[in-house]
Design a protein around this motif. Structure first.
Motif, PDB file in Angstrom:
ATOM      1  N   UNK A 167       1.069  -0.954  -0.212  1.00  0.00           N
ATOM      2  CA  UNK A 167       0.197  -0.262   0.010  1.00  0.00           C
ATOM      3  C   UNK A 167       0.513   1.563   0.334  1.00  0.00           C
ATOM      4  N   UNK A 168       1.773   0.904   1.049  1.00  0.00           N
ATOM      5  CA  UNK A 168       2.917   2.391   0.954  1.00  0.00           C
ATOM      6  C   UNK A 168       3.374   2.664  -0.888  1.00  0.00           C
ATOM      7  N   UNK A 169       3.683   1.376  -1.312  1.00  0.00           N
ATOM      8  CA  UNK A 169       4.796   1.379  -2.591  1.00  0.00           C
ATOM      9  C   UNK A 169       3.383   2.172  -3.599  1.00  0.00           C
ATOM     10  N   UNK A 170       1.987   1.799  -3.640  1.00  0.00           N
ATOM     11  CA  UNK A 170       1.585   2.169  -4.594  1.00  0.00           C
ATOM     12  C   UNK A 170       1.292   3.400  -3.895  1.00  0.00           C
ATOM     13  N   UNK A 171       1.065   3.820  -3.344  1.00  0.00           N
ATOM     14  CA  UNK A 171       0.374   4.988  -2.719  1.00  0.00           C
ATOM     15  C   UNK A 171       1.456   5.893  -3.528  1.00  0.00           C
ATOM     16  N   UNK A 172       3.149   5.942  -2.664  1.00  0.00           N
ATOM     17  CA  UNK A 172       3.751   6.331  -3.310  1.00  0.00           C
ATOM     18  C   UNK A 172       3.905   6.504  -5.327  1.00  0.00           C
ATOM     19  N   UNK A 173       3.809   5.618  -5.779  1.00  0.00           N
ATOM     20  CA  UNK A 173       4.360   4.965  -7.033  1.00  0.00           C
ATOM     21  C   UNK A 173       3.218   6.419  -8.049  1.00  0.00           C
ATOM     22  N   UNK A 174       1.789   6.150  -7.157  1.00  0.00           N
ATOM     23  CA  UNK A 174       0.508   6.829  -7.927  1.00  0.00           C
ATOM     24  C   UNK A 174       1.219   8.222  -8.149  1.00  0.00           C
ATOM     25  N   UNK A 175       1.173   8.450  -6.346  1.00  0.00           N
ATOM     26  CA  UNK A 175       1.694  10.163  -6.167  1.00  0.00           C
ATOM     27  C   UNK A 175       2.995  11.244  -6.926  1.00  0.00           C
ATOM     28  N   UNK A 176       4.217   9.953  -7.800  1.00  0.00           N
ATOM     29  CA  UNK A 176       4.998   9.926  -8.748  1.00  0.00           C
ATOM     30  C   UNK A 176       4.720  10.389  -9.731  1.00  0.00           C
ATOM     31  N   UNK A 177       3.900   9.386 -10.145  1.00  0.00           N
ATOM     32  CA  UNK A 177       3.254   9.224 -11.335  1.00  0.00           C
ATOM     33  C   UNK A 177       2.493  10.245 -11.904  1.00  0.00           C
ATOM     34  N   UNK A 178       1.581  10.553 -10.720  1.00  0.00           N
ATOM     35  CA  UNK A 178       1.153  11.922 -11.270  1.00  0.00           C
ATOM     36  C   UNK A 178       1.769  13.853 -11.354  1.00  0.00           C
ATOM     37  N   UNK A 179       3.240  13.078 -10.465  1.00  0.00           N
ATOM     38  CA  UNK A 179       4.188  14.529 -10.738  1.00  0.00           C
ATOM     39  C   UNK A 179       4.547  14.683 -11.431  1.00  0.00           C
ATOM     40  N   UNK A 180       4.892  13.206 -12.045  1.00  0.00           N
ATOM     41  CA  UNK A 180       5.682  13.400 -13.334  1.00  0.00           C
ATOM     42  C   UNK A 180       4.792  13.700 -14.590  1.00  0.00           C
ATOM     43  N   UNK A 181       3.144  13.753 -14.431  1.00  0.00           N
ATOM     44  CA  UNK A 181       1.918  14.458 -15.516  1.00  0.00           C
ATOM     45  C   UNK A 181       2.241  15.746 -15.426  1.00  0.00           C
ATOM     46  N   UNK A 182       2.436  15.546 -13.703  1.00  0.00           N
ATOM     47  CA  UNK A 182       2.039  17.581 -13.862  1.00  0.00           C
ATOM     48  C   UNK A 182       3.568  17.889 -14.288  1.00  0.00           C
ATOM     49  N   UNK A 183       4.581  17.485 -14.201  1.00  0.00           N
ATOM     50  CA  UNK A 183       5.546  18.751 -14.787  1.00  0.00           C
ATOM     51  C   UNK A 183       5.146  18.834 -16.132  1.00  0.00           C
TER      52      UNK A 183
END
Length: 114
Positions: free
Chosen positions: A92-108
């Motif tokens: 769950x920690x990994x998926x939470x971070x992965x989705x947030x990291x993908x969101x950050x890369x899409x945002x950038x």
């Protein structure tokens, strides 16, 4: 405005990485750091929501918002584990971070394209 949002999400990511490292080592997680991580992420999420609703339409920012909402739901699930005083599953920690990291890369990517 988007620059501030990116910086806030980067700060939240730094806190999240620190928290994930502690959890992976089965060490006690600092409550102030966890609350700071959540507060900064919620602030950035609110600012991004305002930008998406009121600004010019940029589809990548809409996509990033959706990903961050999913990441926030994962964060709420982690909070439930914390309130029950159980260690959260690393998946769950990994998926939470992965989705947030993908969101950050899409945002950038959306920000660079503005």
């Amino acid at each position: 405005m988007v620059t501030l949002i990116v910086v806030l999400f980067l700060l939240a990511a730094g806190g999240g990485l620190w928290l994930a490292r502690k959890a992976a080592r089965r060490e006690r997680v600092s409550t102030p750091v966890a609350l700071g991580h959540a507060a900064v992420a919620v602030l950035a999420l609110g600012l991004l929501t305002q930008r998406v609703v009121s600004g010019p339409k940029v589809l990548l920012l809409n996509d990033a918002l959706l990903l961050f909402v999913f990441a926030a739901l994962g964060g709420l699930l982690l909070l439930v584990f914390r309130l029950d005083r159980e260690p959260p599953p690393m998946m769950v920690i990994f998926l939470h971070g992965l989705v947030a990291a993908i969101g950050l890369s899409v945002l950038v990517t959306g920000y660079v394209g503005l």
